[in-house]
Scaffold this motif. Structure first.
Motif, PDB file in Angstrom:
ATOM      1  N   UNK A 176       0.782  -1.373   0.139  1.00  0.00           N
ATOM      2  CA  UNK A 176      -0.131   0.073  -0.169  1.00  0.00           C
ATOM      3  C   UNK A 176       0.950   1.286   0.052  1.00  0.00           C
ATOM      4  N   UNK A 177       1.886   1.286   0.569  1.00  0.00           N
ATOM      5  CA  UNK A 177       2.843   2.433   0.924  1.00  0.00           C
ATOM      6  C   UNK A 177       3.453   2.621  -0.362  1.00  0.00           C
ATOM      7  N   UNK A 178       4.046   1.448  -1.075  1.00  0.00           N
ATOM      8  CA  UNK A 178       4.380   1.624  -2.221  1.00  0.00           C
ATOM      9  C   UNK A 178       3.722   2.391  -3.552  1.00  0.00           C
ATOM     10  N   UNK A 179       2.424   1.639  -3.571  1.00  0.00           N
ATOM     11  CA  UNK A 179       1.809   2.341  -4.366  1.00  0.00           C
ATOM     12  C   UNK A 179       1.084   3.643  -4.334  1.00  0.00           C
ATOM     13  N   UNK A 180       1.188   4.028  -3.030  1.00  0.00           N
ATOM     14  CA  UNK A 180       0.743   5.476  -2.761  1.00  0.00           C
ATOM     15  C   UNK A 180       1.824   6.545  -3.240  1.00  0.00           C
ATOM     16  N   UNK A 181       3.165   5.988  -2.865  1.00  0.00           N
ATOM     17  CA  UNK A 181       4.464   6.755  -3.399  1.00  0.00           C
ATOM     18  C   UNK A 181       4.308   7.116  -4.641  1.00  0.00           C
ATOM     19  N   UNK A 198       3.859  22.947   0.220  1.00  0.00           N
ATOM     20  CA  UNK A 198       4.164  21.906  -1.142  1.00  0.00           C
ATOM     21  C   UNK A 198       4.566  20.715  -0.548  1.00  0.00           C
ATOM     22  N   UNK A 199       4.684  19.607  -1.349  1.00  0.00           N
ATOM     23  CA  UNK A 199       5.021  18.219  -1.032  1.00  0.00           C
ATOM     24  C   UNK A 199       6.130  17.697  -2.035  1.00  0.00           C
ATOM     25  N   UNK A 200       7.063  17.158  -1.725  1.00  0.00           N
ATOM     26  CA  UNK A 200       8.055  16.509  -2.606  1.00  0.00           C
ATOM     27  C   UNK A 200       8.046  14.841  -2.283  1.00  0.00           C
ATOM     28  N   UNK A 201       7.074  14.453  -3.105  1.00  0.00           N
ATOM     29  CA  UNK A 201       6.757  12.872  -2.860  1.00  0.00           C
ATOM     30  C   UNK A 201       8.294  11.993  -3.054  1.00  0.00           C
ATOM     31  N   UNK A 202       9.327  12.614  -3.789  1.00  0.00           N
ATOM     32  CA  UNK A 202      10.484  11.673  -3.919  1.00  0.00           C
ATOM     33  C   UNK A 202      11.108  11.342  -2.514  1.00  0.00           C
ATOM     34  N   UNK A 203      11.088  12.219  -1.524  1.00  0.00           N
ATOM     35  CA  UNK A 203      11.567  12.064  -0.090  1.00  0.00           C
ATOM     36  C   UNK A 203      10.950  11.017   0.527  1.00  0.00           C
ATOM     37  N   UNK A 207      10.742   7.261 -13.000  1.00  0.00           N
ATOM     38  CA  UNK A 207       9.726   8.372 -12.887  1.00  0.00           C
ATOM     39  C   UNK A 207      10.233   9.690 -12.331  1.00  0.00           C
ATOM     40  N   UNK A 208      11.203   9.562 -11.233  1.00  0.00           N
ATOM     41  CA  UNK A 208      11.782  10.846 -10.617  1.00  0.00           C
ATOM     42  C   UNK A 208      12.908  11.163 -11.646  1.00  0.00           C
TER      43      UNK A 208
END
Length: 400
Positions: free
Chosen positions: A102-107, A136-141, A185-186
């Protein structure tokens, strides 16, 4: 669990002594926490708040006319980070293991959003999602954490179950596939700095898992080939290519692309042994170094606190890495070892890269200094990592 509540429930304890049992249980948790990591991270966050404040209190174009704007937000980010640490500690790294898909899919979903119109460009990097209220949010973190947890889950599954002494080639391929998807993707954003950290995380995880060294050497070769391909194909933006060119030749464009590094070195060099004093740095006050509250926050420490202040920051980060290595060594399950080792690889490389780019020994990549730089996403992710480290420590036998 050894050393838990049951170890204190000796004969003679009746219902009227239940309160003492709870007190002793809390004492057991307090004894199991790794206090050097916790106190060092807190000290870095508090010191970072002073450095961020010094760098921004006179920047009216950034602080909206409020000299305390960044100081308060840094404290807020630290408070949220502490809450996330407590949440990770309460859930436990083993419970989070079941939530990894779930966490992986969300990220992955969040970093895909960056590539949509919801994505935002900040300081040349299109790696942010704008949120209401100016946040703002930086999802790569957060992808860094999910890569660690996901690879650890796959690599440790059969080993912890007793089926295999070490991960086989098929398992390693699956783990690498899990990591490659978000990394690609990043890279498309492009956020080269985060990709570099993720590559180091993958190598650290593989080394800790006991996988064949052939995989490590193969990945190093593949990484070199991939870097050359990325350069030739033109995936990188012009500003990123210019940064590498300035790193290779600092005198190439001292007033342009090499400006950040040159001013950073001037600021750090002017600090001497003890610095000019907090809030009294001429380079910081004069706003000569760009992005001093984020990527170049170490220059504030170098100028205003001198060699002593810079050494203090490096020493505190060194304590965190040392204790995290001990946690990785002492845990009794491979999953915990891999998670701790992945965090060590992440923190170590990001620290070296951030401080190195201010000294001119590493290219400028836009990576924050863990716990010190201003930025909510980075602060949340690093404190989550601390929560995972604490969870791994308290769930091992006391004798380990």
């Amino acid at each position: 669990m050894t050393g838990g509540v049951n170890s204190f429930q000796v004969s003679g304890y009746g219902p009227e002594r239940a309160g003492w049992t709870r007190v002793l249980a809390r004492d057991s948790l307090a004894r199991r926490l790794d206090w050097p990591i916790l106190l060092s991270a807190l000290a870095l966050s508090l010191l970072g708040s002073l450095l961020v404040w010094s760098a921004t209190r006179n920047r009216t174009e950034l602080n909206q006319g409020d000299p305390y704007y960044f100081l308060v937000r840094h404290w807020l980010n630290t408070g949220i980070g502490l809450a996330l640490m407590v949440g990770a500690l309460w859930l436990g790294h083993r419970a989070l293991r079941t939530a990894v898909p779930l966490l992986y899919g969300a990220s992955v979903f969040l970093i895909l959003l960056v590539l949509t119109p919801l994505g935002s460009t900040i300081n040349g990097a299109h790696s942010w999602i704008k949120l209401p209220g100016g946040f703002s949010l930086q999802p790569s973190e957060f992808v860094k954490i999910t890569i660690i947890l996901g690879m650890a889950m796959l690599l440790a599954a059969r080993v912890d179950a007793g089926d295999k002494p070490y991960p086989d080639h098929r398992t390693v391929l699956q783990a690498l596939g899990l990591a490659v998807v978000p990394m690609l993707i990043v890279m498309l954003m492009p956020d080269l700095g985060s990709v570099m950290v993720m590559v180091v995380i993958v190598l650290g995880v593989l080394l800790a898992s006991g996988a064949s060294n052939r995989w490590v050497f193969g990945l190093l070769g593949a990484g070199a080939a991939g870097a050359i391909t990325v350069w030739q194909v033109g995936i990188l933006d012009e500003y990123q290519i210019n940064r590498f060119a300035a790193f290779a030749n600092p005198e190439l464009d001292p007033a342009g692309v090499g400006y950040n590094t040159n001013q950073a070195r001037i600021a750090i060099g002017s600090g001497g042994l003890t610095g000019s004093g907090l809030f009294h740095g001429s380079q910081t006050t004069g706003q000569f170094v760009p992005e001093q509250q984020t990527d170049f926050v170490f220059t504030v420490a170098g100028e205003e606190l001198g060699f002593v202040g810079g050494a203090l920051i490096i020493g505190l980060l060194g304590i965190i890495l040392w204790r995290a290595c001990r946690i990785a060594r002492d845990t009794t399950d491979l999953y915990g070892t891999i998670v701790a080792a992945g965090i060590v690889a992440w923190f170590a490389f990001q620290t070296f890269e951030n401080i190195g780019m201010t000294l001119g020994i590493m290219p400028v990549t836009g990576l924050p200094l863990p716990f010190v730089s201003y930025g909510g996403s980075s602060m949340f992710a690093t404190w989550l990592a601390v929560g995972l480290l604490q969870s791994i420590r308290i769930q091992r036998p006391m004798s380990a």
